[in-house]
Design a protein around this motif. Structure first.
Motif, PDB file in Angstrom:
ATOM      1  N   MET A 251       0.854  -1.189   0.000  1.00  0.00           N
ATOM      2  CA  MET A 251       0.000   0.000   0.000  1.00  0.00           C
ATOM      3  C   MET A 251       0.885   1.232   0.000  1.00  0.00           C
ATOM      4  N   LEU A 252       0.456   2.249  -0.707  1.00  0.00           N
ATOM      5  CA  LEU A 252       1.251   3.472  -0.756  1.00  0.00           C
ATOM      6  C   LEU A 252       1.282   4.108   0.623  1.00  0.00           C
ATOM      7  N   GLY A 253       2.488   4.466   1.068  1.00  0.00           N
ATOM      8  CA  GLY A 253       2.630   5.074   2.393  1.00  0.00           C
ATOM      9  C   GLY A 253       3.354   6.403   2.305  1.00  0.00           C
ATOM     10  N   GLY A 254       3.438   7.081   3.441  1.00  0.00           N
ATOM     11  CA  GLY A 254       4.025   8.428   3.449  1.00  0.00           C
ATOM     12  C   GLY A 254       3.161   9.370   2.631  1.00  0.00           C
ATOM     13  N   TYR A 255       1.870   9.074   2.613  1.00  0.00           N
ATOM     14  CA  TYR A 255       0.987   9.626   1.610  1.00  0.00           C
ATOM     15  C   TYR A 255      -0.171  10.362   2.267  1.00  0.00           C
ATOM     16  N   ALA A 256      -0.226  11.674   2.077  1.00  0.00           N
ATOM     17  CA  ALA A 256      -1.344  12.437   2.637  1.00  0.00           C
ATOM     18  C   ALA A 256      -2.527  12.433   1.687  1.00  0.00           C
ATOM     19  N   GLU A 293       6.710  11.200  -2.178  1.00  0.00           N
ATOM     20  CA  GLU A 293       8.005  11.386  -2.846  1.00  0.00           C
ATOM     21  C   GLU A 293       8.914  12.306  -2.045  1.00  0.00           C
ATOM     22  N   GLY A 294       8.324  13.297  -1.368  1.00  0.00           N
ATOM     23  CA  GLY A 294       9.128  14.194  -0.521  1.00  0.00           C
ATOM     24  C   GLY A 294       9.799  13.419   0.601  1.00  0.00           C
ATOM     25  N   LEU A 295       9.062  12.506   1.222  1.00  0.00           N
ATOM     26  CA  LEU A 295       9.621  11.718   2.323  1.00  0.00           C
ATOM     27  C   LEU A 295      10.669  10.731   1.802  1.00  0.00           C
ATOM     28  N   GLN A 296      10.400  10.154   0.653  1.00  0.00           N
ATOM     29  CA  GLN A 296      11.395   9.241   0.065  1.00  0.00           C
ATOM     30  C   GLN A 296      12.713   9.975  -0.181  1.00  0.00           C
ATOM     31  N   LEU A 319      11.013   2.729   1.007  1.00  0.00           N
ATOM     32  CA  LEU A 319      11.318   3.792   1.975  1.00  0.00           C
ATOM     33  C   LEU A 319      10.060   4.398   2.592  1.00  0.00           C
ATOM     34  N   THR A 320       8.910   4.198   1.959  1.00  0.00           N
ATOM     35  CA  THR A 320       7.683   4.794   2.524  1.00  0.00           C
ATOM     36  C   THR A 320       6.510   3.831   2.625  1.00  0.00           C
ATOM     37  N   ALA A 332       2.172 -13.224   9.836  1.00  0.00           N
ATOM     38  CA  ALA A 332       1.891 -12.007   9.074  1.00  0.00           C
ATOM     39  C   ALA A 332       2.827 -10.911   9.551  1.00  0.00           C
ATOM     40  N   VAL A 333       3.303 -10.124   8.616  1.00  0.00           N
ATOM     41  CA  VAL A 333       4.223  -9.039   8.955  1.00  0.00           C
ATOM     42  C   VAL A 333       3.813  -7.788   8.200  1.00  0.00           C
ATOM     43  N   SER A 334       3.779  -6.670   8.912  1.00  0.00           N
ATOM     44  CA  SER A 334       3.781  -5.392   8.214  1.00  0.00           C
ATOM     45  C   SER A 334       5.208  -4.892   8.292  1.00  0.00           C
ATOM     46  N   LEU A 335       5.857  -4.838   7.151  1.00  0.00           N
ATOM     47  CA  LEU A 335       7.265  -4.424   7.127  1.00  0.00           C
ATOM     48  C   LEU A 335       7.336  -2.969   6.677  1.00  0.00           C
ATOM     49  N   TRP A 336       7.788  -2.143   7.606  1.00  0.00           N
ATOM     50  CA  TRP A 336       7.964  -0.715   7.335  1.00  0.00           C
ATOM     51  C   TRP A 336       9.456  -0.464   7.199  1.00  0.00           C
ATOM     52  N   VAL A 337       9.804   0.725   6.749  1.00  0.00           N
ATOM     53  CA  VAL A 337      11.219   1.014   6.568  1.00  0.00           C
ATOM     54  C   VAL A 337      11.977   0.935   7.897  1.00  0.00           C
ATOM     55  N   ASP A 338      11.269   1.149   8.998  1.00  0.00           N
ATOM     56  CA  ASP A 338      11.928   1.087  10.307  1.00  0.00           C
ATOM     57  C   ASP A 338      11.097   0.303  11.326  1.00  0.00           C
TER      58      ASP A 338
END
Ligand code: FES
Ligand SMILES: [Fe+2]
Length: 449
Positions: A251-256, A293-296, A319-320, A332-338
């Protein structure tokens, strides 16, 4: 919007055909079906069971249950790990009961037979009283296949199984760049839940429930399906399935997204995350589609100097974006950049209408990072040593989002017993639910080894 244009640098997983057969209630309630699952599926697949950093020294062990079995994983003198069934060959006593510990030898609590860490019997009382001869040096604990990946220890009770790497396939390739073996656990809550393990895994195999069960405040947010900076609409979500039943959902993240409130300003928690990466959310007022894209760009620029050395191994999407994986059968895993949000459901030893559910969180240890780690159950001090907690469902919070999921499950389990329930009627975006059940049936039929 087509998500593939955002994630085009990721290779496709092999195409799978979902047969879409009936998923009836007995699968969640029947002891006979649970026994079939155990005999033909649980004992044939790779299961994530331990963690390398929980057992750093020779003699350190972990003991975990899978249904009626218990497995011991123990660090050897040469640094490798062996796994054994937790059963004494004298008269069947379990050798250890603690979830972890340290031993020189495994000494059985019943008649003191002692087994080395390599699994060889090397002491019995009254050794000259055995008509068969002294069993020392002859008997060994029954070994279980055991491999490590991403810092986790996986076991397989089938001696003929394929390798863990082959089993994980594209998941292995996706995960290896994150250096998850160096990440530290910041949350370890486990609960005994009054539901079949598949109720939980079905839930993590779809995001169709998100806008109902995790309903956010604010009408626009509901309409636009942007939750915590993640676009949850199936139309923008990318789905993949692997040969051995693992799934990926991006899913698209870092996304307002389009203006998420009347003023068109970026909401929380995304605004805070942007600030942490020296991006001013006010610069994105009225153009929330550009925050991703700004956060990336900011993470690409600042990540390495802040000690996130693995960012160089990741593509921009990683990255996002929210990478949700379900690994067959129960992880099940939600894998985020951190962050690595670890969700696992294990069958109850005897009751198909209960399971053990784990809600854990791992995060990396960069040199320069906030003093607190953001987990699914809130902020945790970066220096904290988090101990595992096990409780009955409802006795403690598992964190808001998981509590919301859990609140649904017991009544669904009851619905599975209704004579009127004729089986699931699934949407296309719930294909991963179908796939889970089809693979279980294939194992039971002997079509998968
Ligand atoms: S059952 Fe283990 S020593 Fe007797
Ligand atoms: Fe959920």
């Amino acid at each position: 919007m087509d998500s593939s244009k955002f994630t085009q640098d990721l290779p496709d997983w092999p195409k799978q055909t979902v047969r879409g057969h009936t998923i009836e209630g007995y699968r969640y309630t029947s002891k006979a079906f649970a026994d079939q699952e155990f005999d033909h599926m649980w004992t044939k697949v790779w299961l994530l069971l331990g963690r390398e950093d929980e057992m750093p020294k020779p003699g350190d062990y972990q003991q975990e249950e899978v249904g009626p079995e218990s497995i011991i994983m123990v660090r050897q003198d040469d640094g490798s790990i062996k796994a054994f069934y937790n059963v004494c060959h004298h008269r069947g006593q379990r050798l250890v009961s603690a979830p972890k510990g340290k031993v020189r030898r495994f000494v059985c609590p019943y008649h003191s037979w002692a087994w080395t860490r390599e699994g060889v019997l090397d002491f019995v009382q009254d050794a000259d009283d055995f008509p068969q001869g002294n069993p020392c040096g002859k008997l060994t604990l029954t070994e279980v296949k055991c491999e490590s990946f991403a810092g986790f220890i996986w076991v397989n009770m089938d001696p003929e199984s394929i390798s863990l790497k082959d089993y994980l396939g594209p998941v292995w390739d996706d995960w290896k760049g994150y250096n998850i073996q160096n990440w530290k656990r910041y949350l370890a809550k486990s609960t005994v839940a009054p539901v079949n393990w598949k109720v939980i895994m079905d839930n993590f195999n779809e995001s169709y429930h998100v806008n109902t069960v995790h309903k956010p405040k604010g009408a626009n947010v509901e309409k636009l399906r942007i939750h915590s900076g993640v676009d949850t609409s199936y139309k923008t979500t990318r789905f993949d399935m692997s040969d051995y039943g693992h799934n990926r959902m991006i899913m698209l993240g870092g996304y307002a997204g389009p203006a998420i409130n009347k003023e068109g300003t970026v909401g929380e928690p995304l605004a805070t995350i942007l600030r942490e990466w020296e991006v001013d959310p006010a610069d994105y007022t009225g153009r929330g589609e550009d925050t991703r894209e700004g956060l990336q760009a900011a993470r690409r620029k600042l990540g390495t100097e802040r000690g996130y050395d693995y960012f160089d191994n990741l593509n921009n999407s990683q990255l996002t974006d929210a990478y949700h994986y379900t690994l067959f059968p129960n992880f099940a895993v939600s894998l985020w950049v951190d962050g690595f949000h670890f969700l696992r459901a294990r069958p109850h030893p005897t009751d198909p209408e209960q399971c053990i559910f784990d809600n854990w969180w791992y995060s990396p240890q960069p040199e320069e990072a906030p003093d607190q780690v953001r987990t699914t159950a809130g902020l945790v001090d970066r220096e904290a040593e988090v101990e595992h907690e096990l409780f009955n469902m409802g006795e403690q919070s598992m964190g808001l989002t998981i509590d919301q999921d859990l609140s649904i499950f017991p009544a669904q389990q009851k619905g599975m017993r209704s004579r009127a329930y004729k089986g699931a009627y699934l949407a296309g975006q719930e294909s991963r639910v179908s796939r889970l059940h089809e693979l279980i049936d294939d194992y039971i039929a002997g079509a998968n080894k």
